[in-house]
Motif scaffolding. Structure first.
Motif, PDB file in Angstrom:
ATOM      1  N   ILE A  23     -17.489-132.386   3.547  1.00 23.24           N
ATOM      2  CA  ILE A  23     -16.097-132.043   3.249  1.00 23.24           C
ATOM      3  C   ILE A  23     -15.549-133.019   2.219  1.00 23.24           C
ATOM      4  O   ILE A  23     -14.780-132.654   1.328  1.00 23.24           O
ATOM      5  CB  ILE A  23     -15.226-132.074   4.528  1.00 23.24           C
ATOM      6  N   VAL A  24     -15.972-134.261   2.329  1.00 25.95           N
ATOM      7  CA  VAL A  24     -15.534-135.295   1.391  1.00 25.95           C
ATOM      8  C   VAL A  24     -16.388-135.279   0.124  1.00 25.95           C
ATOM      9  O   VAL A  24     -15.869-135.358  -0.994  1.00 25.95           O
ATOM     10  CB  VAL A  24     -15.607-136.685   2.055  1.00 25.95           C
ATOM     11  N   PHE A  50      -9.348-136.357  -1.798  1.00 29.41           N
ATOM     12  CA  PHE A  50      -9.032-137.458  -0.887  1.00 29.41           C
ATOM     13  C   PHE A  50      -8.940-138.736  -1.716  1.00 29.41           C
ATOM     14  O   PHE A  50      -9.944-139.211  -2.251  1.00 29.41           O
ATOM     15  CB  PHE A  50     -10.113-137.585   0.192  1.00 29.41           C
ATOM     16  N   MET A  51      -7.721-139.235  -1.832  1.00 28.30           N
ATOM     17  CA  MET A  51      -7.474-140.401  -2.674  1.00 28.30           C
ATOM     18  C   MET A  51      -7.321-141.653  -1.798  1.00 28.30           C
ATOM     19  O   MET A  51      -6.443-141.716  -0.936  1.00 28.30           O
ATOM     20  CB  MET A  51      -6.199-140.193  -3.499  1.00 28.30           C
ATOM     21  N   GLN A  61     -14.414-139.113  -3.482  1.00 25.84           N
ATOM     22  CA  GLN A  61     -15.629-138.335  -3.762  1.00 25.84           C
ATOM     23  C   GLN A  61     -16.399-138.946  -4.933  1.00 25.84           C
ATOM     24  O   GLN A  61     -17.628-139.011  -4.920  1.00 25.84           O
ATOM     25  CB  GLN A  61     -15.269-136.887  -4.085  1.00 25.84           C
ATOM     26  N   ASP A  62     -15.655-139.409  -5.935  1.00 22.44           N
ATOM     27  CA  ASP A  62     -16.289-139.948  -7.148  1.00 22.44           C
ATOM     28  C   ASP A  62     -16.493-141.458  -7.096  1.00 22.44           C
ATOM     29  O   ASP A  62     -17.490-141.975  -7.608  1.00 22.44           O
ATOM     30  CB  ASP A  62     -15.431-139.611  -8.379  1.00 22.44           C
ATOM     31  N   PHE A  63     -15.543-142.167  -6.468  1.00 21.94           N
ATOM     32  CA  PHE A  63     -15.562-143.625  -6.567  1.00 21.94           C
ATOM     33  C   PHE A  63     -15.731-144.338  -5.221  1.00 21.94           C
ATOM     34  O   PHE A  63     -15.826-145.557  -5.186  1.00 21.94           O
ATOM     35  CB  PHE A  63     -14.259-144.115  -7.224  1.00 21.94           C
ATOM     36  N   SER A 111     -15.465-143.044   6.645  1.00 18.20           N
ATOM     37  CA  SER A 111     -14.168-143.342   7.247  1.00 18.20           C
ATOM     38  C   SER A 111     -13.161-142.222   6.973  1.00 18.20           C
ATOM     39  O   SER A 111     -12.363-141.870   7.845  1.00 18.20           O
ATOM     40  CB  SER A 111     -13.619-144.676   6.711  1.00 18.20           C
ATOM     41  N   VAL A 112     -13.211-141.660   5.781  1.00 21.35           N
ATOM     42  CA  VAL A 112     -12.319-140.549   5.441  1.00 21.35           C
ATOM     43  C   VAL A 112     -12.646-139.329   6.298  1.00 21.35           C
ATOM     44  O   VAL A 112     -11.743-138.664   6.827  1.00 21.35           O
ATOM     45  CB  VAL A 112     -12.412-140.205   3.940  1.00 21.35           C
ATOM     46  N   ALA A 113     -13.936-139.032   6.452  1.00 28.04           N
ATOM     47  CA  ALA A 113     -14.341-137.888   7.273  1.00 28.04           C
ATOM     48  C   ALA A 113     -13.897-138.083   8.723  1.00 28.04           C
ATOM     49  O   ALA A 113     -13.406-137.135   9.365  1.00 28.04           O
ATOM     50  CB  ALA A 113     -15.863-137.703   7.209  1.00 28.04           C
TER      51      ALA A 113
END
Length: 373
Positions: free
Chosen positions: A124-125, A272-273, A280-282, A290-292
Motif C-alpha cells: 500500500i505504501v 504518504f508524506m 514511497q520514494d525517499f 511504520s507507515v503501514a
C-alpha cells in the motif's frame, strides 16, 4: 463486535469446519501451507464478499467441489446476533443476512467490519497507485453503503464512456451530444467519489497523525495527500463536479484519439508524506513499515468512530515481520474490545506480556484443534 462461530464447507483446503472463537485473542498456530491464512481469508470474505488474495472467487472452491460456503455468527453490542452466509459457485455468489437473501451486496457489506494486516500491506505504501485506490475503496466501502453504490454507478458509466470513446476513435459513431450526456453523468459520479474519498482521508488523517507520532516518538509527522489532476483544497462537491465537467470538455479530442477516459478517480492516487517527503520514494524500509502499521491502526480507530464498534483485527503472519518496538505498538493497541486473530508458525512470536491467555488453535492439513490453556 466479535465472530463467535465460523463454518466452512468446501472452502480452500477445508472440506468441513465448525469452530468457535474467543472474543479476545485467537492464535492460529501451525506450519506453512496448512490453512491458517485460509481461515483469515474466509473471515475477510465473509465481511467484504471478496478475497484479499485472489480476484477469482472460483479459487475459493475446494478442488472437485461445485460450491463453497462460508457462514458466521457475529455478536454485536454484546447481545444482538447476526447470521452471515455466503455461497460461491460457478454461477456467482449469494449472500444471506439472518437467512434472508440480499439482492444487492451493498446491503450485506458492513454488517461485519474487519481490518486485515499482512506483510503484503507494505505494498500500500510501496506499490502502484491501483493498490492504494483499492485500499480506499475496500475500507471506506465497508463503512458506507452509499459509497459502494456510488462506486458501482461510477464504474458502470466509466465502462460505457470508454466503450463510446473507442467507437468514436474508430469512426463507428459521431454523436458528440451523446458524449456530452455520458460525460455529464460521469462528472457527477467522479465528484461524489472524490468528495467522499477526501472526507474519508481527512478523518483518517486525525488518527494516523497521532498514532505515527507515538510510534516514532514524535520524530516524524505523517500526512496523507490525495493526488488528483486538480488542487483539492477547499473544494465543494459542486466545485469538483464543475472541474471534472470542464476538464472532460477540454480533453475530448485527446480522449477520442486514445479511446479511453484520461482522468477521474480511477487514475487518482494517495501519497504518504513523512516530514514533507514522499515515503514511497525517499523513505527507508523501516519508515515504510511504520507507515503501514500506522495506517492499519488508524483504520481500526476510524471504523470505531464511524460504526460505533471496533472491527475484527486479522493479523496474518505479521508479528515475525515486525521488530520488537513495532510489535509492542501493535499489540498494545489491541484494546479489550477488539477481537484479534493472529496466524503464526511459532508461539514464540507472540509476546506473552502483551498477549495474555490467548485461545490457541492448532491448524494442520485443514483441521483445527483447540489447545487446552
Amino acid at each position: 463486535m466479535f465472530v463467535k462461530e465460523l463454518k466452512l464447507q468446501n472452502y480452500r483446503n477445508y472440506e468441513s469446519l465448525n469452530v468457535n472463537f474467543s472474543p479476545a485473542i485467537n492464535v492460529f498456530l501451525g506450519e506453512n501451507a496448512q490453512g491458517k491464512t485460509n481461515l483469515l481469508e474466509a473471515m475477510y470474505f465473509l465481511a467484504l464478499t471478496r478475497s484479499h488474495r485472489t480476484s477469482n472467487d472460483k479459487d475459493l472452491i475446494r478442488w472437485g467441489s461445485d460450491f463453497a460456503r462460508i457462514s458466521g455468527t457475529v455478536i454485536k453490542d454484546n447481545s444482538s446476533r447476526l447470521k452471515l452466509d455466503l455461497v460461491v459457485s460457478k454461477s456467482g455468489k449469494k449472500a444471506k443476512l439472518n437467512n434472508l437473501e440480499q439482492r444487492k451486496l451493498s446491503s450485506y457489506i458492513g454488517n461485519l467490519n474487519v481490518v486485515l494486516f499482512s506483510p503484503e500491506d507494505l505494498s500500500i505504501v510501496k506499490g502502484n497507485p491501483g493498490i492504494r485506490r483499492k485500499f480506499i475503496d475496500m475500507e471506506f466501502g465497508q463503512m458506507s453503503a452509499q459509497y459502494l453504490k456510488t462506486m458501482s454507478q461510477f464504474r458502470s458509466v466509466l465502462k460505457q464512456r470508454n466503450a463510446y470513446l473507442k467507437k468514436l476513435q474508430h469512426h463507428q459513431e459521431n454523436d458528440m451530444i451523446y458524449l456530452d450526456v455520458l460525460s455529464d453523468q460521469f462528472a457527477a459520479y467522479c465528484a461524489e467519489v472524490v468528495f467522499s474519498r477526501l472526507q474519508f482521508l481527512q478523518k483518517l488523517q486525525v488518527h494516523i497523525e497521532k498514532i505515527h507520532a507515538n510510534i516514532t516518538e514524535d520524530n516524524e509527522k505523517l500526512e496523507i495527500v490525495y493526488n488528483t489532476f486538480f488542487k483539492t483544497d477547499g473544494k465543494s462537491l459542486e466545485n469538483i463536479y464543475n472541474v471534472f465537467k470542464d476538464n472532460f470538455k477540454k480533453s475530448y479530442q485527446k480522449e477520442i484519439q486514445r479511446g479511453v477516459t484520461l482522468s477521474g478517480p480511477h487514475r487518482d492516487d494517495i501519497k504518504f508524506m513523512v516530514n514533507g517527503k514522499n515515503v514511497q520514494d525517499f523513505g527507508s524500509q523501516g519508515q515504510q513499515r511504520s507507515v503501514a502499521l500506522s495506517l492499519k491502526l488508524a483504520e481500526v480507530e476510524l471504523i470505531k468512530d464511524q460504526v460505533g464498534d471496533y472491527p475484527i483485527l486479522l493479523l496474518d503472519d505479521v508479528l515475525s515481520e515486525l521488530d520488537h518496538k513495532r510489535q509492542t505498538h501493535l499489540l498494545s493497541s489491541i484494546k479489550g474490545g477488539i477481537q484479534t486473530f493472529i496466524t503464526t508458525t511459532s508461539i514464540d512470536d507472540v509476546d506473552p506480556e502483551l498477549v495474555k491467555n490467548p485461545n490457541i488453535l492448532n491448524i494442520k492439513n485443514g483441521k483445527v484443534q483447540q489447545e487446552e490453556i
